[in-house]
Design an enzyme around this catalytic site. Structure first.
Site, PDB file in Angstrom:
ATOM      1  N   GLU A 137      74.749 -13.844   0.720  1.00  0.00           N
ATOM      2  CA  GLU A 137      74.659 -13.714   2.184  1.00  0.00           C
ATOM      3  C   GLU A 137      73.296 -14.201   2.677  1.00  0.00           C
ATOM      4  OE1 GLU A 137      77.538 -10.085   3.032  1.00  0.00           O
ATOM      5  OE2 GLU A 137      75.783  -9.348   1.979  1.00  0.00           O
ATOM      6  N   CYS A 145      80.792  -2.887   7.887  1.00  0.00           N
ATOM      7  CA  CYS A 145      79.536  -2.793   8.625  1.00  0.00           C
ATOM      8  C   CYS A 145      79.629  -3.422  10.006  1.00  0.00           C
ATOM      9  CB  CYS A 145      78.405  -3.430   7.825  1.00  0.00           C
ATOM     10  SG  CYS A 145      78.784  -5.069   7.181  1.00  0.00           S
TER      11      CYS A 145
END
Lengths: 684, 684
Positions: B335, B429
């Site tokens: 990421e 999230c």
């Protein structure tokens, strides 16, 4: 150390090296030895030797530097330590924290085995270490044949509970391949015995009527079992391979999600039965090992449905999912093939292992079908995807093989996926894979069938086999036909001239010498005994030269090698507005080290420019360098936003500084310094 | 259930909903409330309200659909179950197998808290569920203030042993932010009390003289502690935030490698102290949360070195690592931000959470520096990186926000990283992050300082604050200056006309109304009380309108909104030979659903074409559609190799079929069907 394991130790065998007695029993065949019922169109040559030229040099590094360093690296990385934890010869923790570390030991043994069969053999010290390691493997094997240091040490002996991630059968497969290789190459039986005991154990555990209905998350056992069948004649191994191939794709691996990531069933090719799959998908190395095993199985069982699936998937892969280098795998995440035409440059994964696996698969397809296209891809992969993975001195490695590194960012990605050469990896699957492929390379050069001898690759050396006398083009049956052999002399890939001289044949026997005309070649000349001959390849891609060859007669093929510019299908978004330079089978690249004063990010290639070439015997082991005119964009003014309104002068070059672009073969990159590199050169 | 945990339960508090009594104690300030020593240049408006237009509609979906579904989704995903395992109210296994699931509960509570302060409040059932969840959180907290279901249930209570991956302080940070939000928004103290107990516990464990010298692998605690300091005045929280910020980058997180991957210290920004970092690096969300916290800390401590580092990193990010959409993060693997100018389309990561974090950071920078460029990026991010993450009906989400999906491959990547909207994620999230940002959005629209009022975003509503009377442009000190308020009426972003009417001011008071002229805007008109006024933005990007504003007086800004074509810096390799369509703050895209009969992979944009636009009130909630002429390449002949020799006709279009390209705002994509999409359109 698990006390429970200790009671399972088998008798320690005396250590030994390869003897002349061993070698007399060797078949001198390489990977993929035809079995009695073999149905492939072509048979690999027997006893092939590479004696000069490009590949002799690369293989000399493999035998003198790569393979000898294996034991020390396996010692340092803990692989051997982990096996000694089983036998009680070492104490402490399992080292490496990965479940497949045994496989690196076995792949190194396989490499050493192939090398042992070469005339120069193994250095004595390496042979001694091989013996020690084989003995250690034997001592570590349990009485029922099982062997896996991760499960025996870390997982408390709980076998086959984690087929998704455990790599138990993957490691077993590499052990079996090593055992087959050592027996086939040298006649030596000890490692083959260890392998058979493991395989027999698997045959009692897996499959119909047995306790476990499952497949391994990482294919490899399939091809190993077919090879073991070929080496032993025991059809149970072939049947077990077929079970693993056809039980895949039925959700047996339906994985528990991993933290932070949840690879779907595509990851390990469990989303659809292989026979129904339209294309290659998921983790590239897993997919390719599986396909190699399926091709083995199809060859031994004459399975047209499976063969059709393999041809379909191979075509889809080469048409839409292969980098120009032959590299495979577009995603770092999940080491995945990616979508069609999704072929990024800097984030190309192109794992070195995927190149090995691709060669394995394509070679099986070449033999199965007799078509030259498969060897076209092997050639491209050997030069541009396999050997870029090892440095010219054989001491540093690349795990991933990107097609672009930005200025100053060679060190950006750390760990195994770095864009710079590394002494070894935590996950060290690639180096021993390169070693075993290079050690067995002569076996991928030539084949024979009833009709004659085929040269798939152009490597200076001698290649032979039996021709004629078969039924339906099939050479099965001992002693059928007669032996032919040819000698190849060439400076390929630097020169396109390939001289093939008949060394051995029968008087008056008519047979066909088949030469592959590579897909990249637009013009070539052919001479037989000095006379120019008009010829063109047949639909399978072969130049067929049929005559009553006499010993000493020569055919000379001259492939035109001038540098060329290559563009991609416009759906390959990553290289829009770019060209690549190729010369013969070699893909070229530019490196920062050859372009001082500004790096590569601002280079432009002049599409109208002529390409020039020169030989530099002192550069990078001796290469042909290609130059062209280009430009460098002026350093852009500082900006806080890299996007702007389009204008008519969008593609203008008013102040660009001319410069000479210098391109070197891609396989030589990152041998002078870690730095910027590009295969695809922008023209706008 | 761990019996040891049971003895630590705190007294169960009675459940309660927000009362009128609570609301009287609320500050009505949003995220980032200035504290006594606040040194920022601007203060956020107090009590801002969005009452109409684009953002009212998006926020209505948030309050009517997104937030109300939270408790059920948290129930289904196991987040609440895991907390009940601590209290003994549930039995069984920890669900979700991720260490940070508590944080989703806290982010949802924060969203509900901001929403509770809106005039319409929370639906009664949602308010009841919020009370229940707060009570559950209180019961689950240990007597010493610690709370983390992963470590209490799964890890046997072994705290702070895995700061690299454990997310303990990350979860604590979100709990603190929720407590601050509920208190600030409604005056309610129970959740703030829970948060303080946890923060006090952290203050006794971490930092100089305390048992643990460490930082959390995932930043978040830093900004939370500064906000807690602002809410409570307790400087210990500020000091602890400073400790976490400045101890990072010293190798405290030197991570044990994970299986198959070994993120380096860059992954969690532990490679270099933040004050020395040249640019944003590593995991994008971690980096951005850290920078938001550092900006908070710099604002409260008047730290020029830290501010200089923040400005440097922000500039490097926007200049080289930001997608056209404002999306951040170029790599799926880790990421990660990627290298400069490495901004892929189909593999853009652009996590929705990174958009939230980017807005948090930029807003702090806007207030700290008074420069409008930060709000330029917020605007781009809101429209093109945040709200694309939630479907128009508020029920399906995107975790990653690619800029391209190939024909037929919307379903290729599975799991959380799919290119199609999903009901929820295993790692969830993003959804509650969008909820809390949209619920607090009015607080990002306007600010005040001694000189006047600044409009950062153009959202229909009312915004006010105190102006004048401060020292050095700083408004600290109760009662300084006088209150002003404005009413904004606009149909932005569909129309560029923004009417700002003064609702409240002092007689004869001279102050400045500052309007941001977006960076994308080349032409605008300004009228004050109907009279055209010549004006241009100052060096900070503001149009400064200084006068003795009287109630009812109006300024009208008219930003020219015609569609435009955008090109990228040539170093953005991924979009070479492409253009994008933008209109005002909106990035546009083409979708497969609007281009039947062939998909998007073969489309070409005509660079000479005129862009046309029309309003479609029935399409995708009412949008302006843009059309242009383009072409479709004919279906290429089947090939086995996607590369070919370059020729003079390399870039030709002899048989391309003309067609009309239809572009819709990027934020609306994948609301009609899962399918192909492109932001960047090839011109060659």
């Amino acid at each position: 150390m698990c006390a429970k394991e200790k009671v399972c130790l088998v008798t320690i065998r005396p250590e030994r090296t390869v003897t002349q007695q061993d070698l007399r029993h060797a078949t001198r065949l390489g990977p993929l030895r035809p079995a009695a019922g073999f149905r492939a169109a072509l048979l690999p040559a027997d006893g092939p030797r590479i004696t000069g030229g490009f590949w002799r040099a690369r293989r000399a590094v493999n035998s003198a530097a790569c393979i000898p360093q294996g034991p020390e690296l396996l010692e340092n990385a803990g692989n051997l330590h982990n096996l000694r934890l089983i036998t009680g010869e070492a104490e402490g923790e399992y080292r490496g924290d990965l479940p497949f570390l045994d496989s690196d030991v076995y792949k190194w043994l396989e490499a050493a085995a192939w090398q042992a069969a070469e005339p120069e053999g193994l250095p004595a010290e390496v042979a001694r270490r091989m013996d020690e390691i084989i003995a250690l493997v034997g001592r570590a094997q349990q009485v029922d044949g099982y062997l896996n240091s991760w499960f025996q040490i870390v997982k408390g002996g709980r076998r086959y509970e984690d087929l998704r991630w455990g790599h138990e059968l993957y490691c077993a497969g590499h052990l079996i391949q090593a055992g087959v290789a050592l027996h086939r190459a040298t006649g030596r039986t000890d490692l083959l015995g260890i392998a058979r005991r493991f395989a027999d154990h698997l045959g009692a555990v897996f499959g119909p009527g047995n306790p476990v209905d499952g497949v391994d998350g990482h294919p490899e056992i399939e091809t190993a079992l077919v090879e073991l069948y070929r080496e032993t004649g025991d059809v149970a191994y072939l049947d077990l391979a077929g079970y693993f191939i056809d039980r895949r794709g039925h959700g047996l691996l339906n994985p528990p999600a991993r933290r932070g990531q949840a690879p779907g069933p595509e990851y390990c090719q469990d989303h659809v039965p292989l026979r129904e799959a339209p294309t290659v998908t998921g983790h590239a190395v897993r997919q390719l090992y599986l396909l190699a095993g399926a091709a083995d199985y199809a060859a031994e069982t004459d399975d047209p449905e499976l063969l059709a699936a393999l041809e379909r998937m191979w075509s889809a892969m080469t048409a839409t999912k292969t980098h120009l280098t032959g590299g495979l795998g577009a995603h770092h995440a999940e080491e995945d093939f990616g979508d069609p035409y999704e072929l990024p440059n800097e984030r190309a994964y192109c794992e070195t292992c995927a190149a090995v696996a691709s060669i394995h698969w394509s070679w099986r397809m070449a033999l199965l079908t007799g078509r030259a296209r498969y060897s076209d891809l092997i050639e491209r992969t050997l030069f541009n995807a396999l050997i870029p993975g090892v440095s010219l001195d054989g001491k540093r490695w690349l795990y991933v093989n990107p097609l672009q590194v930005r200025d100053g960012y060679a060190r950006h990605v750390v760990g195994d996926q770095g864009a710079r050469r590394t002494r070894w990896f935590r996950c060290a699957c690639c180096p021993p894979n390169v070693m075993r492929l290079l050690a067995s390379l002569p076996h991928y050069v030539a084949s024979t069938d009833a009709d004659g001898l085929q040269l798939h690759q152009y490597a200076d050396g001698t290649y032979g086999g039996r021709v004629g006398g078969g039924v339906d083009g099939n050479l099965n049956g001992a002693g059928a036909g007669h032996r032919v052999a040819v000698r190849v002399v060439t400076d390929y890939p630097w020169s396109g001239r390939i001289a093939v001289t008949v060394d051995e044949t029968e008087p008056d026997a008519v047979w066909t010498l088949s030469l592959r005309v590579p897909g990249w070649c637009e013009r070539f000349a052919l001479r037989i005994e000095g006379e120019t001959v008009a010829a063109k390849p047949d639909e399978d891609g072969w130049l067929r030269l049929r005559r009553a060859w006499r010993p000493g007669e020569a055919a000379e093929l001259d492939l035109e090698l001038e540098p060329r510019l290559t563009v991609a299908d416009p759906r390959v978004d990553a290289v829009r507005g770019c060209v690549a330079i190729e010369r013969g089978p070699l893909v070229y690249c530019v490196e920062g080290v050859d372009h001082p004063g500004g790096g590569l990010d601002d280079l432009l290639f002049d599409l109208d420019a002529e390409l020039s070439e020169y030989e530099d015997p002192d550069l990078l082991g001796g290469i042909t360098v290609i130059t062209a005119s280009g430009r460098r964009r002026p350093a852009p003014p500082p900006t806080t936003w890299p996007y702007r309104r389009a204008t008519e002068t969008m593609i203008n070059r008013p102040t660009e500084e001319p410069l000479t672009l210098t391109a070197v073969p891609y396989y030589t990159w990152a041998n002078r310094e870690d730095g910027a590199m590009r295969v695809w050169l922008p023209i706008i």
